[in-house]
Design a protein around this motif. Sequence first.
Motif, PDB file in Angstrom:
ATOM      1  N   MET A   1      -0.900  -5.124   1.528  1.00 22.82           N
ATOM      2  CA  MET A   1      -1.201  -5.374   0.119  1.00 22.82           C
ATOM      3  C   MET A   1      -0.066  -6.201  -0.457  1.00 22.82           C
ATOM      4  O   MET A   1       1.093  -5.779  -0.428  1.00 22.82           O
ATOM      5  CB  MET A   1      -1.341  -4.052  -0.662  1.00 22.82           C
ATOM      6  N   ASP A   2      -0.387  -7.400  -0.952  1.00 27.48           N
ATOM      7  CA  ASP A   2       0.688  -8.258  -1.481  1.00 27.48           C
ATOM      8  C   ASP A   2       1.177  -7.749  -2.833  1.00 27.48           C
ATOM      9  O   ASP A   2       0.562  -6.881  -3.464  1.00 27.48           O
ATOM     10  CB  ASP A   2       0.220  -9.713  -1.591  1.00 27.48           C
TER      11      ASP A   2
ATOM     12  N   ARG B   1       0.827  -1.203   0.000  1.00 24.24           N
ATOM     13  CA  ARG B   1       0.000   0.000   0.000  1.00 24.24           C
ATOM     14  C   ARG B   1       0.865   1.258   0.000  1.00 24.24           C
ATOM     15  O   ARG B   1       0.625   2.193  -0.771  1.00 24.24           O
ATOM     16  CB  ARG B   1      -0.929  -0.004   1.228  1.00 24.24           C
TER      17      ARG B   1
ATOM     18  N   THR C   1      -1.192  -7.966  -6.047  1.00 21.85           N
ATOM     19  CA  THR C   1      -2.220  -6.923  -6.074  1.00 21.85           C
ATOM     20  C   THR C   1      -1.609  -5.575  -6.436  1.00 21.85           C
ATOM     21  O   THR C   1      -2.153  -4.821  -7.249  1.00 21.85           O
ATOM     22  CB  THR C   1      -2.926  -6.825  -4.717  1.00 21.85           C
TER      23      THR C   1
ATOM     24  N   GLY D   1      -0.872  -5.293 -10.125  1.00 22.30           N
ATOM     25  CA  GLY D   1      -2.059  -4.969 -10.917  1.00 22.30           C
ATOM     26  C   GLY D   1      -2.395  -3.496 -10.856  1.00 22.30           C
ATOM     27  O   GLY D   1      -2.738  -2.886 -11.875  1.00 22.30           O
ATOM     28  N   GLU D   2      -2.286  -2.900  -9.654  1.00 22.84           N
ATOM     29  CA  GLU D   2      -2.590  -1.474  -9.496  1.00 22.84           C
ATOM     30  C   GLU D   2      -1.568  -0.609 -10.232  1.00 22.84           C
ATOM     31  O   GLU D   2      -1.919   0.393 -10.862  1.00 22.84           O
ATOM     32  CB  GLU D   2      -2.617  -1.105  -8.002  1.00 22.84           C
TER      33      GLU D   2
END
Length: 460
Positions: free
Chosen positions: A62-63, A39, A66, A69-70
């Motif tokens: 937040m791994d 994050r 993830t 992808g962001e």
Amino acid sequence: MVEKQYRILIVDDEDSVRRLLGAVLRREGYQVETAEDGREGLEKFTLWRPDLVLLDIRMPEMDGMTALGEIRRCQPTAKVILMTAFAAVDTAVTALKQGAFDYIIKPFNLDEVKLLASRAKEMSQMTEEISLLHRELNALYRLDHFLTNSPRMKELCRTVAKVAQSNANVLVTGESGTGKELIANTIHYNSLRRQGPFIKVNCGALPEGLLESELFGHERGAFTGAAGRRIGRFEQAAGGTLLLDEIGEMPSSLQVKLLRVLQEKEFQRLGGSQTLKTDVRVIGATNRSLPKLVEEGTFRQDLFYRLNVVTLELLPLRERPEDVALLANHFLQKFSHDNGRDMLGFDRAAMRLLERHDWPGNVRELANVVERAVIMSTGQIIFPEDLPPGLGSQAETHPQPGYRGAGQSLKERVKEAESGFIREALLHNGGNKVQTARELGISRRSLLYKIQEYGLEHCE
């Protein structure tokens, strides 16, 4: 210009990893920031916009998957290297399919980390250079940069603008040197395919066997000397444009294969059995009459119709005389810059010679003549003596009877008048060559040349 420092963001929940990698990469000259979870990493990425992210897969909050992808949603071109334990290699491979640049396994070799960072930087620089090249080419081949005063050529440009926005095959015809390749470039770089490759093949420069391999590629062992697979031009041009120059020279056997590609959008490599799909726009260019070749039986009629969706016929330079001065001054600026010169323009007599010439070699010949003139001239003005001998003679050797001066060629009459002007100016200025040259608007070097040519030494 100071080179922008390459920025790397390290995202890992282990403080020791962040400190170690940060120290190593800073010593390599990179600007480094760190974050302790996905994050925080995403927040820093959004604000700082790094060039490369080293991203751990297993983290709290937040791994890495993830976060990847962001990041990709935020900046699709971002380069991300995943850091993972050996047990999570399958996950890292999945990440590659989702757009990660590469992955590295913990505990990692620091030399490998430095190598991956260097590769990512080189890739970013290459991508930026290609993007810059595309922008420059797009600007270079803008339709409003096309140099012409000819109404017929302006109409052609309007047609090119319409054709460029389509995916239709195009046939560009015209004499050698009229600018067929320029038109093909303009079509590509004003089309929806402008980001794709623009590949050129000269169909008349290769023997049949090599041309087939050049266009469609070949598999290993397809023929003697085929030591490995070769990717052909149709594969290389996928998503872009393929220019088939001198298409009228293509052998009949290859015309059949080209027809299939245009009809079915598919082909096979030489010696292969796999059918490959292709998405390529084809532009054919020729200085020959394809309808005549069809009549003679050397060019397939069905292929001609496939290529002849839109035909663009370029005018020879002799049919657009209003463009000679425009193009000559354009080439003068270009070659003046290329040769480190500061040329100002053409003497009126020199420009008249250019405008009277028949230009059998068209625009290419004009460019060569101007380049030679820039090299031969020692001043800032191009004079007749800087041009190739005999230039413009086609229009100067046919005097019309029935007027004063009949029996003299135009060149003889011009020389007679010029000699008289120079003689009067020399006598008026008491033989002062500097003042005479200034009054006549020519260089002192040119004046000395004229004095010797016309035998006016007695007037000094």
